[in-house]
Design an enzyme around this catalytic site. Sequence first.
Site, mmCIF file in Angstrom:
data_model
loop_
_atom_site.group_PDB
_atom_site.id
_atom_site.type_symbol
_atom_site.label_atom_id
_atom_site.label_comp_id
_atom_site.label_asym_id
_atom_site.label_seq_id
_atom_site.Cartn_x
_atom_site.Cartn_y
_atom_site.Cartn_z
ATOM 1 N N CYS B 325 7.056 -3.132 -28.172
ATOM 2 C CA CYS B 325 7.655 -2.467 -27.012
ATOM 3 C C CYS B 325 7.937 -1.013 -27.360
ATOM 4 O O CYS B 325 9.049 -0.530 -27.159
ATOM 5 C CB CYS B 325 8.965 -3.146 -26.660
ATOM 6 N N ASP B 326 6.980 -0.321 -27.929
ATOM 7 C CA ASP B 326 7.176 1.071 -28.307
ATOM 8 C C ASP B 326 5.995 1.860 -27.787
ATOM 9 O O ASP B 326 4.848 1.563 -28.098
ATOM 10 C CB ASP B 326 7.288 1.206 -29.833
#
Lengths: 377, 377
Positions: B325-326
């Site tokens: 989730c980056d």
Amino acid sequence: MTTQRIRDFLATRRPDGPCLVVDLDVVRDNFHAFRHAMPDSAIYYAVKANPAPEVLKLLAGLGSNFDCASVAEVEMALDAGATPARISFGNTIKKERDVARAHALGISLYAVDSHEEVEKISRAAPGARVFCRVLTDGEGAEWPLSRKFGCVPQMAVDVLVYAHQLGLESYGVSFHVGSQMTKVDAWDAALADAKRVFVSLAKQGIHLKMVNMGGGFPTKYLRDVPSAEAYGKSINQSLRAHFGNQIPLTIIEPGRGMVGNAGVIKTEVVLISKKSDNDTARWVFLDIGKFGGLAETMDEAIRYPIRTERDGDEMEPCIIAGPTCDSADVLYEKNLYPLPVSLTIGDEVLIEGTGAYTTTYCAVAFNGFEPLKAYVI
Amino acid sequence: MTTQRIRDFLATRRPDGPCLVVDLDVVRDNFHAFRHAMPDSAIYYAVKANPAPEVLKLLAGLGSNFDCASVAEVEMALDAGATPARISFGNTIKKERDVARAHALGISLYAVDSHEEVEKISRAAPGARVFCRVLTDGEGAEWPLSRKFGCVPQMAVDVLVYAHQLGLESYGVSFHVGSQMTKVDAWDAALADAKRVFVSLAKQGIHLKMVNMGGGFPTKYLRDVPSAEAYGKSINQSLRAHFGNQIPLTIIEPGRGMVGNAGVIKTEVVLISKKSDNDTARWVFLDIGKFGGLAETMDEAIRYPIRTERDGDEMEPCIIAGPTCDSADVLYEKNLYPLPVSLTIGDEVLIEGTGAYTTTYCAVAFNGFEPLKAYVI
């Protein structure tokens, strides 16, 4: 931002080597500030920012919900005391077998941004609630988002219709304005998009209930940032402007904003040198660098406050680098960092605002250096 | 570059999740190629490239020496069977207490690039041999070096004189032409600088013995690279041109060149999607990304060969991203990567040339994803 509790801990424990110290009192204050500023929004702490068990346990006790990026993070949140109903599987990129594992653990809220992901969830977590992430432009964020997550609003409508057709509950939309967002009105355009998705779906008989407004809430580094209060006020105005008297359930996902200013890294000056006699700037090498937890200095994006015991002395601009045999392991070079002229090899240096995205970003053991130790007090 | 042994391992073991498989036969072949191409140079394997115990043990058995970046790496090399005389502490940034620990372990060869570092070594490892690193420009390297290591040649002279005055053995000079260096003549200018340092010191009665020519030897990614043979021939010519019939002892420090092409990462397609209906490029999400071991895709610097079981099919340019989730976890986006149109979620994908700088670069557990598993066969 180095609290007295952190100072006392470092003074009495004298830990060897670089380490992060996190003050839970600051995390607690941050949680209360968010709850006070946005009383109508549910807080989902972004576990990836700092998954220390003590942090999760504190937040679970305070009533926080949790935004998780993987099954491992889901398990951490459960271990900390959260019930499955308080957990969102917020990653739009999931293996179907991981969705099945989360489903078996009782998780019923999932992020999607594509038809393909909807299909996986319909098979592995039948009946679950899904929210679709919409692309935003991220303008004004200091750690900008790419187009990696989300889809355009029109596609979000199609994705949520498809979810409905496959027996899932089309629950809402989400967006993320960009990390370390310092414009309080950055949420406005995205909320307008969200409203349009609500309207399009309502025309098809699908009534969404929730807007996940993501994270992006900043932590104070060198420059002041607006208060949680200011964000709450601005977001509330936008919600009223776009949704009128039909304001949906809302979620926020603070990560950096919840733990960033709660942590301080203690490091040591390993070497101070020049490359030639007529160099104007000195190189200051610390025992922590890009691979030891300070990855967010990439492209010098995040500029941390740095404190030394000699800060009253004359200052001069320095290059700051890490200890590894890797030429990319330089923290600040394009924009030199002022440090005391009197700074000396062996001096202790504090890097503030390092409670988020440090312990988890650090490398396993690059160059044989151990991962960053963390103490949560 | 995926050897039959690696294919067989993956086919029979079917490891779950992303993993690196390293074929020791390739490492052995690389070692022999370097020894054959540069028979007069001592090989010091750069441990940081891949410190797997099996790799170190193989190389120790073959007679390799070791370039170590930390006390932990020194201990790994000793554990693998190297004697202290075969180990160089090659990091120019060392805590004095780490020099003392290395000295206690019998290490007698140290890198320096400043007066300050010389002082530490004179106190903590009295009588040791030191070599001073000289700055080079790194032109032509695909993973360019910064000015982080080394000093200008004139300062190197001063540093080595100072070392002599403090009772150390001023042993030689070192340089590094830049990682993944594809110009075989890149060593020439640095060897000319080295010779000038030799001459300056000889005038002061200090006779250096060694030139450490560093690493930089490339591994084959998408484009062909010159053979070890070609580098050996070019470097030998430069040595003769600059040092005539007084050629010093020489050291090379291959890391990537020793293990890069020996490793293959097995990964899986987690999701393939578009951001809008009229997007031209598909997003292909793998279960490994920038934080799981592929940090060298930073700025799309290293472009790995990627193989699928559908490589005969029609290809189309794709964006490739990792599973976290980056938003920074995108591997190739500016320069799209051709992948088969028929590629499907769940497909196995092989990333070749990943034996170096992968397992050590990967994050501890970002997003809850485990560090890259490695199998050395």
